[in-house]
Design a protein around this motif. Structure first.
Motif, PDB file in Angstrom:
ATOM      1  N   MET A 172      -6.838  -7.903  -3.299  1.00  0.00           N
ATOM      2  CA  MET A 172      -8.206  -7.452  -3.112  1.00  0.00           C
ATOM      3  C   MET A 172      -8.304  -6.613  -2.000  1.00  0.00           C
ATOM      4  N   HIS A 173      -7.622  -6.903  -0.910  1.00  0.00           N
ATOM      5  CA  HIS A 173      -7.542  -6.072   0.321  1.00  0.00           C
ATOM      6  C   HIS A 173      -6.678  -4.695  -0.140  1.00  0.00           C
ATOM      7  N   ILE A 174      -5.655  -5.013  -0.789  1.00  0.00           N
ATOM      8  CA  ILE A 174      -4.715  -3.674  -1.308  1.00  0.00           C
ATOM      9  C   ILE A 174      -5.587  -2.734  -2.100  1.00  0.00           C
ATOM     10  N   VAL A 175      -6.267  -3.217  -2.953  1.00  0.00           N
ATOM     11  CA  VAL A 175      -6.788  -2.306  -3.884  1.00  0.00           C
ATOM     12  C   VAL A 175      -7.922  -1.479  -2.935  1.00  0.00           C
ATOM     13  N   GLN A 176      -8.472  -2.313  -2.202  1.00  0.00           N
ATOM     14  CA  GLN A 176      -9.428  -1.443  -1.358  1.00  0.00           C
ATOM     15  C   GLN A 176      -8.859  -0.599  -0.083  1.00  0.00           C
ATOM     16  N   MET A 177      -7.708  -0.482  -0.360  1.00  0.00           N
ATOM     17  CA  MET A 177      -6.823   0.426   0.794  1.00  0.00           C
ATOM     18  C   MET A 177      -7.058   1.792   0.190  1.00  0.00           C
ATOM     19  N   ASP A 178      -7.125   2.040  -0.773  1.00  0.00           N
ATOM     20  CA  ASP A 178      -7.218   3.445  -1.309  1.00  0.00           C
ATOM     21  C   ASP A 178      -8.172   3.446  -2.456  1.00  0.00           C
ATOM     22  N   PRO A 179      -9.363   3.587  -2.130  1.00  0.00           N
ATOM     23  CA  PRO A 179     -10.766   3.701  -2.984  1.00  0.00           C
ATOM     24  C   PRO A 179     -10.384   4.746  -4.191  1.00  0.00           C
ATOM     25  N   GLN A 180      -9.965   5.754  -3.911  1.00  0.00           N
ATOM     26  CA  GLN A 180      -9.707   6.883  -5.007  1.00  0.00           C
ATOM     27  C   GLN A 180      -8.677   6.120  -6.381  1.00  0.00           C
ATOM     28  N   HIS A 181      -7.852   5.234  -5.944  1.00  0.00           N
ATOM     29  CA  HIS A 181      -6.817   4.865  -7.128  1.00  0.00           C
ATOM     30  C   HIS A 181      -7.146   3.118  -7.150  1.00  0.00           C
ATOM     31  N   SER A 182      -8.477   2.841  -6.825  1.00  0.00           N
ATOM     32  CA  SER A 182      -8.623   1.366  -6.789  1.00  0.00           C
ATOM     33  C   SER A 182      -8.465   0.642  -8.261  1.00  0.00           C
ATOM     34  N   ASP A 183      -8.962   1.350  -9.194  1.00  0.00           N
ATOM     35  CA  ASP A 183      -9.021   0.854 -10.418  1.00  0.00           C
ATOM     36  C   ASP A 183      -7.409   0.667 -11.092  1.00  0.00           C
ATOM     37  N   TRP A 184      -6.608   1.787 -10.828  1.00  0.00           N
ATOM     38  CA  TRP A 184      -5.276   1.600 -10.959  1.00  0.00           C
ATOM     39  C   TRP A 184      -4.521   0.725 -10.258  1.00  0.00           C
ATOM     40  N   ARG A 185      -4.839   0.618  -9.038  1.00  0.00           N
ATOM     41  CA  ARG A 185      -4.085  -0.219  -8.148  1.00  0.00           C
ATOM     42  C   ARG A 185      -4.413  -1.779  -8.664  1.00  0.00           C
ATOM     43  N   ALA A 186      -5.689  -2.154  -9.036  1.00  0.00           N
ATOM     44  CA  ALA A 186      -5.905  -3.278  -9.467  1.00  0.00           C
ATOM     45  C   ALA A 186      -5.311  -3.866 -10.775  1.00  0.00           C
ATOM     46  N   MET A 187      -5.052  -2.778 -11.680  1.00  0.00           N
ATOM     47  CA  MET A 187      -4.281  -3.115 -12.706  1.00  0.00           C
ATOM     48  C   MET A 187      -2.755  -3.456 -12.787  1.00  0.00           C
ATOM     49  N   VAL A 188      -2.248  -2.445 -11.868  1.00  0.00           N
ATOM     50  CA  VAL A 188      -0.928  -2.426 -11.621  1.00  0.00           C
ATOM     51  C   VAL A 188      -0.515  -3.855 -10.737  1.00  0.00           C
ATOM     52  N   LEU A 189      -1.262  -4.418  -9.752  1.00  0.00           N
ATOM     53  CA  LEU A 189      -0.939  -5.603  -9.187  1.00  0.00           C
ATOM     54  C   LEU A 189      -1.255  -6.623 -10.031  1.00  0.00           C
ATOM     55  N   GLU A 190      -2.400  -6.644 -10.788  1.00  0.00           N
ATOM     56  CA  GLU A 190      -2.581  -7.759 -11.764  1.00  0.00           C
ATOM     57  C   GLU A 190      -1.472  -8.043 -12.629  1.00  0.00           C
ATOM     58  N   ASP A 243       0.712  -1.020  -0.039  1.00  0.00           N
ATOM     59  CA  ASP A 243       0.013  -0.022   0.023  1.00  0.00           C
ATOM     60  C   ASP A 243       0.706   1.279  -0.085  1.00  0.00           C
ATOM     61  N   ALA A 244       1.877   1.416   0.967  1.00  0.00           N
ATOM     62  CA  ALA A 244       2.905   2.477   0.838  1.00  0.00           C
ATOM     63  C   ALA A 244       3.431   2.667  -0.131  1.00  0.00           C
ATOM     64  N   LEU A 245       4.049   1.743  -0.911  1.00  0.00           N
ATOM     65  CA  LEU A 245       4.617   1.761  -2.148  1.00  0.00           C
ATOM     66  C   LEU A 245       3.634   2.247  -3.380  1.00  0.00           C
ATOM     67  N   LEU A 246       2.604   1.856  -3.320  1.00  0.00           N
ATOM     68  CA  LEU A 246       1.763   2.284  -4.326  1.00  0.00           C
ATOM     69  C   LEU A 246       1.332   3.683  -4.292  1.00  0.00           C
ATOM     70  N   ARG A 247       1.125   4.069  -3.192  1.00  0.00           N
ATOM     71  CA  ARG A 247       0.800   5.417  -2.715  1.00  0.00           C
ATOM     72  C   ARG A 247       2.174   6.432  -3.201  1.00  0.00           C
ATOM     73  N   SER A 248       3.346   5.786  -3.083  1.00  0.00           N
ATOM     74  CA  SER A 248       4.444   6.546  -3.556  1.00  0.00           C
ATOM     75  C   SER A 248       4.414   6.605  -5.057  1.00  0.00           C
ATOM     76  N   ILE A 249       4.052   5.437  -5.822  1.00  0.00           N
ATOM     77  CA  ILE A 249       4.066   5.719  -7.229  1.00  0.00           C
ATOM     78  C   ILE A 249       3.327   6.538  -7.446  1.00  0.00           C
ATOM     79  N   VAL A 250       2.134   6.614  -6.924  1.00  0.00           N
ATOM     80  CA  VAL A 250       1.018   7.871  -7.330  1.00  0.00           C
ATOM     81  C   VAL A 250       1.655   9.158  -7.309  1.00  0.00           C
TER      82      VAL A 250
END
Length: 119
Positions: free
Chosen positions: A91-109, A14-21
């Motif tokens: 699924m849990h990590i995607v939901q940790m930041d609802p504003q960027h959930s679609d982006w997170r889902a694509m990145v993690l996938e 989660d912290a890493l994805l926030r840093s990337i954004v």
């Protein structure tokens, strides 16, 4: 109802994805996702399969480092609990930041697509 606590690896992801954004230094590795492009897989960091835009991917050392770190976190989650744990963490990590959930889902996938699934 009990709220699910994130594992250390999920919190780190989660912290890493926030840093990337928030990072202005990350370029082509994550630009397709950030710009809403169609991203299928990253078999090699920075080598996204972008359909018609495949030629636009260039060297991106900062993005490659983030990609590598995300991949290692995914491998750690898989090692601790297998594919079910990886899918649940995703699924849990995607939901940790609802504003960027679609982006997170694509990145993690994209980054975790081959973990535990290699032949």
């Amino acid at each position: 109802m009990h709220r699910r606590e994130g594992s250390d690896a999920e919190v780190a992801t989660d912290a890493l994805l926030r840093s990337i954004v928030e990072s202005e230094r990350v370029g082509s590795t994550f630009s397709a996702v950030r710009d809403g492009g169609v991203l299928t897989t990253w078999q090699v960091p920075g080598r996204a399969q972008l359909g018609l835009d495949l030629g636009c991917v260039g060297a991106d050392p900062a993005g490659d480092a983030y990609w590598g770190e995300l991949h290692l976190l995914g491998e750690g989650i898989h090692a601790a609990g297998g594919l079910d744990a990886l899918d649940e963490a995703n699924m849990h990590i995607v939901q940790m930041d609802p504003q960027h959930s679609d982006w997170r889902a694509m990145v993690l996938e994209s980054v975790w697509f081959d973990i535990g699934r290699r032949s």
